[in-house]
Design an enzyme around this catalytic site. Structure first.
Site, PDB file in Angstrom:
ATOM      1  N   ARG A 290       0.811  -1.218   0.000  1.00 35.15           N
ATOM      2  CA  ARG A 290       0.000   0.000   0.000  1.00 35.15           C
ATOM      3  C   ARG A 290       0.845   1.269   0.000  1.00 35.15           C
ATOM      4  O   ARG A 290       0.338   2.349  -0.297  1.00 35.15           O
ATOM      5  CB  ARG A 290      -0.932   0.010   1.220  1.00 35.15           C
ATOM      6  N   PHE A 420      -9.063   1.751  -5.607  1.00 37.79           N
ATOM      7  CA  PHE A 420      -8.383   0.444  -5.601  1.00 37.79           C
ATOM      8  C   PHE A 420      -7.381   0.300  -4.454  1.00 37.79           C
ATOM      9  O   PHE A 420      -7.047   1.248  -3.774  1.00 37.79           O
ATOM     10  CB  PHE A 420      -7.783   0.100  -6.953  1.00 37.79           C
ATOM     11  N   GLU A 421      -6.972  -0.965  -4.240  1.00 37.81           N
ATOM     12  CA  GLU A 421      -6.151  -1.364  -3.090  1.00 37.81           C
ATOM     13  C   GLU A 421      -6.830  -0.994  -1.772  1.00 37.81           C
ATOM     14  O   GLU A 421      -6.170  -0.657  -0.791  1.00 37.81           O
ATOM     15  CB  GLU A 421      -4.745  -0.767  -3.183  1.00 37.81           C
ATOM     16  N   GLY A 422      -8.147  -1.061  -1.760  1.00 37.51           N
ATOM     17  CA  GLY A 422      -8.931  -0.730  -0.574  1.00 37.51           C
ATOM     18  C   GLY A 422      -9.549   0.641  -0.722  1.00 37.51           C
ATOM     19  O   GLY A 422      -8.847   1.652  -0.638  1.00 37.51           O
TER      20      GLY A 422
END
Length: 538
Positions: A290, A420-422
């Site tokens: 992240r 994206f990525e959470g």
């Protein structure tokens, strides 16, 4: 087809995938508990001098390559990264920035890896997305964390040199709720492998990948608990098909795919970790992965500062440069201040990741959340400063003789970062869960309506002992002493404020848990605000 599960089952799958233990100290965890451990992040861990020299040398090579060989307008126009650009990145070792030298990579530090993503992302966001998806969540990172020595020797040299990798988790009906995953990995009768069937959506690099990490559900059996598992899968395996190359509002050069898998054989030696550990592999990988996204957002913020200052000093309206008008000056100050703050936050997180002496899962998640939100605000303010020239495409500006400044493109590219990525909403819940972990450890049984009365009583005794000691500590702290943190000079008052606010945040969190108890998880707006306060303090 997605599996149908209950809310309780879905929540349990996510809970089981968490890192249950806090084996290392955590500044972020302490921040939410009113324990302001400044010593965990100051002074910052120093980088190895040899790694610094190596990292700076690579950054110089990357900058020269981008300036001499890469036309960002061509990437935007053709909606793809030219083959010669990808070949050039491979040749300089950009695919193996984080891979240790013993496995054929460059072995750069997390700090210089993030700086490389900043440099590439400012040139064109599709470049940083390619490199990030390949290394931050692709084959390399999961194998470095969970892979066997055999797997590392087999795959790391390949992905460090010329094998593009991707990460296949999302499905057409499965996003943030992986318990509903439909892709299956059925063990073969001889026990030597698995047969994978399913469909994966939005796989960045998937359309050109040579090898991927794929998540699939192993059926439960007498000999295995089954569950979501992770596998290394070569894309030339029989039964793997790129069904569609997805196109988006921004990131027009990325190779994002819908990938079909029909009876695809993968040997058991390609499984990463144990059966059922797939989500744990994914979530742990994302702790470091992240940090790539904040790096990209920081690059845009620093670029935006430069663009805003240049335009505000050159553009004259009402008898003076627009930057001298307070309304515009305030926007420039916000952009510059945001760039400064994001750089400090990313540097702290990157050094913590490199040092490996702290649990930084909360810090990394906050960095992703905060950078994606502020990065979007920076882009919006930059658009406002440049006005029509911000809204006009770089190609159009160039065609009529003006400098090709791609603000509208950057705005399109930046919007995905909040998704994206959470997504922002998922990050709020994820961070909130980690922030209240200590409370759930000592009082979780009391809050759980399914817990037996006798177990609740036993937990109540333990909780009483914990809170009897913890709550009084939130009443006073170094933030109330006007002499504390004096070694920081003019910054001391800000540190005292942060310490006081940390204790206040902890009291507020305890109040929320006491008031809503098990229903707290439904108070998502309140939890989001708690997380945002913690992010601001960090």
């Amino acid at each position: 087809m997605a599996t149908q599960v209950t809310e309780k089952e879905a929540r349990q799958v996510a809970e089981d995938a968490r890192e249950q233990d806090w084996k290392l100290p955590s500044f972020g965890k302490g921040l939410f508990m009113g324990d302001y451990r400044l010593d965990l992040i100051h002074p910052q861990p120093k980088l190895d001098a040899e790694k610094v020299e190596k990292g700076e040398r690579f950054l110089a090579t990357l900058r020269a390559f981008l300036q001499e060989k890469v036309d960002p307008l061509q990437i935007e126009r053709d909606a793809r990264i030219p083959d010669e650009v990808l070949d050039g990145l491979k040749e300089m070792g950009a695919l193996g920035m984080k891979v240790p030298e013993e496995y054929g990579g460059l072995g750069l530090s997390q700090v210089h890896y993030n700086q490389a993503l900043m440099v590439a992302g400012v040139w064109h966001a599709s470049l940083s997305t390619l490199l990030s998806a390949h290394q931050s969540i692709g084959v390399a990172e999961p194998l470095m964390l969970f892979g066997s020595e055999q797997q590392k020797r087999e795959w790391l040299p390949k992905v460090a040199y010329d094998h593009v990798s991707a990460f296949l988790l999302t499905e057409p009906d499965v996003g943030s709720d992986p318990a509903r995953m439909g892709a299956t990995a059925t063990p073969t009768e001889d026990g030597k492998g698995y047969t994978i069937t399913g469909q994966k959506l939005w796989a960045t690099n998937g359309a050109i990948a040579d090898v991927v990490v794929i998540m699939a559900k192993v059926p439960k059996s007498e000999r295995s608990k089954g569950g979501i598992s992770a596998f290394v899968l070569p894309c030339d395996s029989e039964g793997v098909t790129v069904l569609h190359r997805n196109a988006f509002m921004g990131l027009r050069g990325i190779e994002n795919s819908v990938t079909g898998l029909e009876d695809v054989y993968v040997p058991a030696v390609n499984r990463i970790g144990k059966e059922g550990d797939g989500l744990k592999v994914a979530l742990t990988t994302l702790n470091t992965g992240r940090l790539a996204l904040p790096a990209i957002c920081l690059g845009v913020a620093k670029w935006g500062t430069k663009v805003a200052r240049e335009f505000a000093s050159e553009r004259v309206q009402w008898g003076q440069p627009v930057g001298r008008h307070d309304a515009v000056a305030q926007k420039i100050a916000f952009i510059a201040g945001t760039a400064f703050g994001l750089e400090a936050m990313l540097d702290v997180c990157s050094r913590l990741a490199e040092d490996k002496k702290n649990d930084f899962r909360i810090e990394a998640a906050i960095a992703k959340l905060y950078a994606s939100e502020l990065g979007w605000q920076v882009t919006d303010e930059l658009m406002q400063i440049r006005g029509g020239r911000g809204y006009e495409t770089a190609e159009s500006l160039k065609a009529r003789g003006e400098k090709a400044v791609p603000v509208e493109q950057v705005m399109r590219d930046m919007r995905i970062n909040r998704i994206f990525e959470g997504s922002t909403e998922i990050m709020h819940l994820l961070i909130a869960r980690e922030a209240v972990d200590r409370h759930l450890q000592v009082a979780g049984d009391i809050l759980d309506p399914d817990t037996e009365i006798k177990d609740k009583a036993r937990s109540a005794v333990a909780a009483g002992a914990f809170y009897g000691k913890w709550l009084p500590q939130l009443a006073v702290g170094k933030g109330r002493d006007p002499r504390s943190f004096d070694e920081f000079g003019d910054l001391a008052k800000h540190l005292r404020f942060a310490e006081r606010s940390s204790r206040k945040l902890a009291r507020s969190t305890f109040y929320g848990m006491s008031r809503w108890q098990a229903a707290l998880e439904k108070r998502q707006a309140w939890l989001g605000r708690i997380v945002d306060i913690g992010a601001e303090l960090f």
